[in-house]
Design a protein around this motif. Structure first.
Motif, short mmCIF file in Angstrom:
data_model
loop_
_atom_site.label_atom_id
_atom_site.label_comp_id
_atom_site.label_asym_id
_atom_site.label_seq_id
_atom_site.Cartn_x
_atom_site.Cartn_y
_atom_site.Cartn_z
N CYS A 1 0.74 -1.14 0.01
CA CYS A 1 -0.11 -0.02 0.04
C CYS A 1 0.96 1.28 0.11
CB CYS A 1 -1.12 -0.04 1.27
SG CYS A 1 -2.31 1.37 1.21
N ASN A 2 0.34 2.32 0.47
CA ASN A 2 1.37 3.40 0.76
C ASN A 2 1.19 4.08 2.03
OD1 ASN A 2 1.30 6.86 0.84
ND2 ASN A 2 2.91 5.99 -0.64
N ALA A 3 2.46 3.74 2.75
CA ALA A 3 2.60 4.24 4.16
C ALA A 3 3.81 5.22 4.11
CB ALA A 3 2.91 3.06 5.09
N GLY A 4 3.70 5.91 3.03
CA GLY A 4 4.80 6.78 2.71
C GLY A 4 4.49 8.20 3.03
N ALA A 5 5.23 9.14 2.41
CA ALA A 5 5.15 10.72 2.75
C ALA A 5 3.51 11.12 2.35
CB ALA A 5 6.05 11.54 1.77
N LEU A 6 3.14 10.69 1.39
CA LEU A 6 1.60 10.77 0.91
C LEU A 6 0.50 10.40 1.99
CD1 LEU A 6 2.13 10.09 -2.69
CD2 LEU A 6 1.62 12.44 -1.81
N ALA A 7 1.08 9.46 3.18
CA ALA A 7 0.19 9.08 3.89
C ALA A 7 0.27 9.64 5.38
CB ALA A 7 0.13 7.51 4.35
N THR A 8 1.19 10.77 5.36
CA THR A 8 1.51 11.34 6.38
C THR A 8 1.68 12.87 5.94
OG1 THR A 8 4.03 11.21 6.26
CG2 THR A 8 2.68 9.49 7.49
N THR A 9 2.26 13.71 6.67
CA THR A 9 2.81 15.01 6.35
C THR A 9 4.29 15.13 6.64
OG1 THR A 9 2.25 15.88 8.84
CG2 THR A 9 0.35 16.04 7.35
N GLY A 10 4.89 14.06 6.75
CA GLY A 10 6.15 13.78 6.78
C GLY A 10 7.06 13.01 5.88
N LEU A 11 7.76 12.15 6.56
CA LEU A 11 8.76 11.34 5.72
C LEU A 11 7.76 9.90 5.35
CD1 LEU A 11 12.20 11.15 7.31
CD2 LEU A 11 11.27 12.31 5.24
N GLY A 12 6.54 9.82 5.96
CA GLY A 12 5.91 8.47 5.89
C GLY A 12 6.26 7.73 7.21
N THR A 13 5.70 6.46 7.20
CA THR A 13 5.79 5.62 8.46
C THR A 13 6.65 4.53 8.07
OG1 THR A 13 3.75 4.56 8.40
CG2 THR A 13 3.96 6.44 10.03
N PRO B 1 -7.53 -3.23 -4.60
CA PRO B 1 -8.18 -2.81 -5.75
C PRO B 1 -7.75 -1.13 -6.21
CG PRO B 1 -9.70 -2.43 -3.95
CD PRO B 1 -8.46 -3.24 -3.47
N LEU B 2 -7.47 -0.35 -5.25
CA LEU B 2 -7.18 1.12 -5.50
C LEU B 2 -5.60 1.58 -5.74
CD1 LEU B 2 -9.79 2.84 -2.98
CD2 LEU B 2 -9.99 2.15 -5.39
N LEU B 3 -4.90 0.44 -6.01
CA LEU B 3 -3.52 0.74 -6.54
C LEU B 3 -2.77 1.80 -5.67
CD1 LEU B 3 -4.56 0.11 -10.20
CD2 LEU B 3 -3.72 -1.52 -8.59
N GLN B 4 -2.95 1.82 -4.29
CA GLN B 4 -1.89 2.76 -3.69
C GLN B 4 -0.42 2.49 -3.95
OE1 GLN B 4 -4.70 1.45 -2.48
NE2 GLN B 4 -5.66 2.83 -1.09
N GLY B 5 -0.21 1.23 -3.98
CA GLY B 5 1.23 0.98 -4.20
C GLY B 5 1.79 1.45 -5.51
N ALA C 1 5.13 3.75 -5.40
CA ALA C 1 6.39 3.68 -6.53
C ALA C 1 6.44 5.06 -7.15
CB ALA C 1 5.51 3.04 -7.79
N PHE C 2 5.23 6.04 -6.91
CA PHE C 2 5.49 7.39 -7.32
C PHE C 2 6.66 8.28 -6.40
CE2 PHE C 2 3.87 11.84 -7.43
CZ PHE C 2 4.25 12.11 -8.66
N GLU C 3 6.22 8.28 -5.11
CA GLU C 3 7.05 9.06 -4.30
C GLU C 3 8.41 8.60 -4.03
OE1 GLU C 3 4.48 8.77 -0.44
OE2 GLU C 3 6.52 8.63 0.27
N LEU C 4 8.61 7.10 -4.18
CA LEU C 4 9.89 6.46 -3.97
C LEU C 4 10.95 6.94 -5.38
CD1 LEU C 4 9.37 3.18 -2.14
CD2 LEU C 4 10.16 5.49 -1.14
N GLN C 5 10.13 6.89 -6.67
CA GLN C 5 10.89 7.38 -7.77
C GLN C 5 11.18 8.81 -7.62
OE1 GLN C 5 8.44 7.65 -11.23
NE2 GLN C 5 9.65 6.12 -12.26
#
Ligand code: MRU
Length: 359
Positions: free
Chosen positions: A165-177, A201-205, A210-214
């Motif tokens: 999924c996305n436990a990244g910067a987009l899932a938080t307001t910082g660096l992600g978890t 089904p919603l392709l958060q990964g 993938a987007f933010e790590l790239q």
């Protein structure tokens, strides 16, 4: 920990600007960067429900500011009426999504702050609410930094890390978890590979992780959810790090559907399985995972892909958005205060019982 911004082209997930709430619309990523100025509390509720802002910590911050938006035009009300309206809006915002405890955590914290504020008029109380929401926002960034610092040593040179999924910067307001140790190690010059599950089904990964790590220059490879076990069997994964929406007192935790299968596969192949968990996601009031409410979303998210029907007309579908992984499959929780290991019932409570957790 981080000296330069990781992203030069990515707008902040959430921004409070002179009384306005700006949300990056995550349903449009990665192809369009649209920032929405959220007009009213109903729009905040919809933005959370429809995943334009999503990820447990970001939902908590958005809800706190959402209460400010709800009360923004009510500062002429008598104070008692303002307080009653505040409670009503908080109770309603809490219904937007059930699983991420950060939503109720953020709202309850705002209500506690309001009750503790001895304001004579609504305008003063409104200002106090904005201050508290900004504190929650700043703390969220700090929690991510702490998780990054404590999780970074887990990422060794040349290792493979799998996330879901996305436990990244987009899932938080910082660096992600889950991504905070990844960004910290990347910044420190460690060379490693990340595998991101696409996350049906919603392709958060695929769309977000993938987007933010790239964007940050991390070596990331997108895989189908169904490829994860096979990739583990090939020895390409040394470590799994996922995020979470709610951790029960015994260490059982909810996260995006598919996490349980990953934990079982990691256990089978002897791969360490870590959960990045800020204290705002810990729910000591819920004794075990069986008591966590799992959001069931619209079946259309399963029968359709990018707006196109892929299943036969009239097909029944189930769409649980999260699953619960038993604590026995968890190697450790990466928290802002350090890595917590079994027995979790004792270690989580002793680390966080006095630290302002969701309990
Ligand atoms: O439905 P979503 O996109 O809100 O689900 C998000 C997740 O499952 C994340 O892994 C979780 O919220 C942790 S975010 C740091």
């Amino acid at each position: 920990m981080v000296s330069q911004p990781l992203f030069t082209t990515l707008a902040p997930t959430i921004e409070w600007r002179a009384g306005d709430l700006l949300l990056l619309d995550q349903t449009r990523l990665p192809h369009e960067m649209v920032v929405e100025n959220v007009a009213d509390v109903a729009a905040v509720w919809r933005a959370i429900r429809e995943l334009r802002v999503r990820g447990a910590p970001a939902i908590g911050v958005a809800a706190a500011y959402g209460l400010c938006i709800a009360m923004r035009d009510s500062t002429a009300l008598p104070i008692a009426q303002f307080r009653a309206e505040l409670e009503r809006h908080a109770n309603w915002l809490e219904t937007a999504r059930p699983t991420a405890v950060n939503l109720s955590w953020g709202l309850r914290r705002m209500l506690r702050h309001a009750r503790a504020t001895d304001a004579k008029d609504a305008a003063t109380l409104y200002e106090a609410l904005v201050d508290e929401a900004m504190r929650i926002h700043a703390e969220d960034r700090a929690l991510c930094e702490g998780i990054g610092e404590h999780g970074m040593p887990l990422i060794a040179q040349d290792c493979g890390v799998l996330t879901h999924c996305n436990a990244g910067a987009l899932a938080t307001t910082g660096l992600g978890t889950a991504t905070a140790p990844i960004y910290a190690a990347h910044r420190a010059g460690v060379a490693f590979r990340v595998y991101a599950d696409e996350t049906r089904p919603l392709l958060q990964g695929a769309r977000l992780t993938a987007f933010e790590l790239q964007q940050a220059g991390v070596d990331v490879t997108l895989i189908m959810d169904s490829a994860a076990a096979s990739i583990m069997s090939q020895g390409l994964i040394d470590l799994v790090i996922v995020g979470t929406d709610r951790v029960a007192a015994n260490g059982d935790f909810a996260n995006k559907i598919g996490t349980l299968g990953l934990a079982i596969a990691a256990n089978h192949y002897g791969i360490p399985f870590y959960v990045a968990c800020p204290s705002s996601t810990l729910d000591l009031e819920t004794p075990a995972g069986a008591r966590i409410e799992i959001e069931e979303r619209d079946a259309e998210e399963v029968t359709h892909l990018a707006g196109q029907r892929i299943a036969p007309d009239g097909m029944k579908a189930r769409n649980p958005a999260f699953d619960v992984t038993p604590h026995a499959l968890v190697t450790g929780f990466i928290t802002e205060l350090g890595i917590v290991r079994a027995p979790f019932e004792r270690s989580l409570r002793s680390l966080f019982a006095t630290e302002g957790s969701a309990a």
